[in-house]
Write a protein that holds these residues in place. Structure first.
Motif, PDB file in Angstrom:
ATOM      1  N   GLU A 107       0.864  -1.181   0.000  1.00 32.95           N
ATOM      2  CA  GLU A 107       0.000   0.000   0.000  1.00 32.95           C
ATOM      3  C   GLU A 107       0.902   1.234   0.000  1.00 32.95           C
ATOM      4  OE1 GLU A 107      -2.046   3.284   1.036  1.00 32.95           O
ATOM      5  OE2 GLU A 107      -0.899   2.402   2.670  1.00 32.95           O
ATOM      6  N   PRO A 108       0.691   2.188  -0.930  1.00 29.47           N
ATOM      7  CA  PRO A 108       1.641   3.285  -1.118  1.00 29.47           C
ATOM      8  C   PRO A 108       1.981   4.107   0.122  1.00 29.47           C
ATOM      9  CG  PRO A 108       0.146   3.190  -2.967  1.00 29.47           C
ATOM     10  CD  PRO A 108      -0.363   2.200  -1.953  1.00 29.47           C
ATOM     11  N   ALA A 109       0.991   4.549   0.881  1.00 24.93           N
ATOM     12  CA  ALA A 109       1.294   5.388   2.044  1.00 24.93           C
ATOM     13  C   ALA A 109       2.114   4.621   3.077  1.00 24.93           C
ATOM     14  CB  ALA A 109       0.004   5.922   2.666  1.00 24.93           C
ATOM     15  N   LYS A 110       1.764   3.377   3.319  1.00 26.15           N
ATOM     16  CA  LYS A 110       2.508   2.574   4.289  1.00 26.15           C
ATOM     17  C   LYS A 110       3.915   2.268   3.787  1.00 26.15           C
ATOM     18  CE  LYS A 110      -1.524   0.554   6.468  1.00 26.15           C
ATOM     19  NZ  LYS A 110      -2.321  -0.652   6.700  1.00 26.15           N
ATOM     20  N   ALA A 111       4.041   1.981   2.496  1.00 30.40           N
ATOM     21  CA  ALA A 111       5.356   1.692   1.929  1.00 30.40           C
ATOM     22  C   ALA A 111       6.259   2.926   1.994  1.00 30.40           C
ATOM     23  CB  ALA A 111       5.215   1.210   0.487  1.00 30.40           C
ATOM     24  N   LEU A 112       5.716   4.093   1.674  1.00 32.07           N
ATOM     25  CA  LEU A 112       6.511   5.321   1.755  1.00 32.07           C
ATOM     26  C   LEU A 112       6.911   5.614   3.201  1.00 32.07           C
ATOM     27  CD1 LEU A 112       4.601   7.554  -0.813  1.00 32.07           C
ATOM     28  CD2 LEU A 112       6.938   6.673  -1.047  1.00 32.07           C
ATOM     29  N   LEU A 140     -12.609   8.694  -2.798  1.00 33.33           N
ATOM     30  CA  LEU A 140     -13.763   8.316  -1.985  1.00 33.33           C
ATOM     31  C   LEU A 140     -13.647   6.896  -1.444  1.00 33.33           C
ATOM     32  CD1 LEU A 140     -16.642   9.858  -4.111  1.00 33.33           C
ATOM     33  CD2 LEU A 140     -15.753  10.703  -1.939  1.00 33.33           C
ATOM     34  N   THR A 141     -13.075   5.992  -2.224  1.00 32.64           N
ATOM     35  CA  THR A 141     -13.017   4.598  -1.802  1.00 32.64           C
ATOM     36  C   THR A 141     -11.765   4.259  -1.003  1.00 32.64           C
ATOM     37  OG1 THR A 141     -12.025   3.944  -3.905  1.00 32.64           O
ATOM     38  CG2 THR A 141     -14.424   3.789  -3.727  1.00 32.64           C
ATOM     39  N   GLY A 142     -10.636   4.781  -1.385  1.00 33.33           N
ATOM     40  CA  GLY A 142      -9.394   4.372  -0.730  1.00 33.33           C
ATOM     41  C   GLY A 142      -8.717   5.459   0.064  1.00 33.33           C
ATOM     42  N   GLY A 143      -9.131   6.677  -0.126  1.00 35.15           N
ATOM     43  CA  GLY A 143      -8.472   7.767   0.568  1.00 35.15           C
ATOM     44  C   GLY A 143      -7.229   8.221  -0.162  1.00 35.15           C
ATOM     45  N   SER A 144      -6.667   9.273   0.303  1.00 33.58           N
ATOM     46  CA  SER A 144      -5.525   9.906  -0.329  1.00 33.58           C
ATOM     47  C   SER A 144      -4.223   9.463   0.339  1.00 33.58           C
ATOM     48  CB  SER A 144      -5.702  11.418  -0.209  1.00 33.58           C
ATOM     49  OG  SER A 144      -4.492  12.093  -0.300  1.00 33.58           O
ATOM     50  N   ILE A 145      -3.229   9.204  -0.478  1.00 34.13           N
ATOM     51  CA  ILE A 145      -1.900   8.869   0.052  1.00 34.13           C
ATOM     52  C   ILE A 145      -1.384  10.035   0.876  1.00 34.13           C
ATOM     53  CG2 ILE A 145       0.499   8.393  -0.583  1.00 34.13           C
ATOM     54  CD1 ILE A 145      -0.684   7.027  -3.121  1.00 34.13           C
ATOM     55  N   ALA A 146      -1.530  11.235   0.347  1.00 32.93           N
ATOM     56  CA  ALA A 146      -1.061  12.422   1.058  1.00 32.93           C
ATOM     57  C   ALA A 146      -1.767  12.569   2.403  1.00 32.93           C
ATOM     58  CB  ALA A 146      -1.288  13.670   0.205  1.00 32.93           C
ATOM     59  N   HIS A 151      -1.443  12.381   8.365  1.00 35.74           N
ATOM     60  CA  HIS A 151      -2.021  12.001   9.653  1.00 35.74           C
ATOM     61  C   HIS A 151      -1.265  10.896  10.374  1.00 35.74           C
ATOM     62  CE1 HIS A 151      -5.449  14.623   9.368  1.00 35.74           C
ATOM     63  NE2 HIS A 151      -5.660  14.207   8.131  1.00 35.74           N
ATOM     64  N   HIS A 152      -0.324  10.243   9.699  1.00 33.99           N
ATOM     65  CA  HIS A 152       0.358   9.111  10.325  1.00 33.99           C
ATOM     66  C   HIS A 152       1.880   9.214  10.278  1.00 33.99           C
ATOM     67  CE1 HIS A 152      -3.670   7.499   9.341  1.00 33.99           C
ATOM     68  NE2 HIS A 152      -3.533   6.931  10.519  1.00 33.99           N
ATOM     69  N   GLN A 153       2.409  10.409  10.127  1.00 31.97           N
ATOM     70  CA  GLN A 153       3.858  10.599  10.035  1.00 31.97           C
ATOM     71  C   GLN A 153       4.340  11.561  11.098  1.00 31.97           C
ATOM     72  OE1 GLN A 153       6.756   9.671   8.130  1.00 31.97           O
ATOM     73  NE2 GLN A 153       5.318   7.998   8.138  1.00 31.97           N
TER      74      GLN A 153
END
Length: 173
Positions: A107-112, A140-146, A151-153
């Protein structure tokens, strides 16, 4: 009551690389802004491509990855697409910045976020979404990577607008 002047602590110098998320077909402004920032700070640039069709087997950055679909036949493909690498080389060749590229899985946000922690990145740079129907549905379905990163960094996240919607009429003249 007297006001005591507050001393601002000296901010810690950025010492880790600038990590930028890259995808094929991405607007050039994202990598360009990340490169300018890295060059101005005298930091290396790490271009991270995340493949969502594979997942990290042991949950670590740069470790073994396996395809989500075991019938995909691309189990050994764990590298940045050749065309994306060529695009990065062309875009960054004339700039005074040391850069590298890294392949990530999941998943992009977690991988980054994993890569940022692993590399000690000073900040993460991502592009905003285009204003297209497909992007709106993904939002709408998956949310934004940004949004997820913000919110998690515990490190700064720079979101580069890729398709700004500026008002046609400017009332501040």
């Amino acid at each position: 009551m007297t006001d005591t002047p507050h001393r601002l602590e000296q901010p810690a110098r950025m010492s880790g690389p600038v990590l930028v998320g890259v995808v094929q077909g991405q607007r050039p402004v994202v990598v360009e802004q990340a490169a300018k920032l890295a060059a101005a700070a005298g930091l290396p640039l790490v271009c991270a491509h995340v493949d969502v069709t594979v997942y990290p087997v042991d949950g670590t950055t740069g470790g073994a990855a396996a395809p989500i679909d075991p019938d995909s036949g691309d189990a050994d493909v764990q590298d940045i697409p050749e065309q994306l690498r060529k695009d990065l080389e062309a875009r960054l060749s004339g700039l005074d910045v040391e850069w590298s590229a890294v392949f990530l899985a999941g998943e992009p946000a977690k991988a980054l976020a994993r890569e940022a922690n692993h590399s000690g990145a000073s900040m993460i740079v991502v592009g905003s979404r285009d204003h297209k129907l497909g992007s709106v549905i993904k939002e709408l379905t998956g949310g934004s990577i940004a949004r997820h990163l913000v919110h998690h960094q515990d490190r700064p996240v720079l979101v580069v607008p890729v398709d700004p919607r500026l008002p046609d009429d400017d009332d501040e003249d």
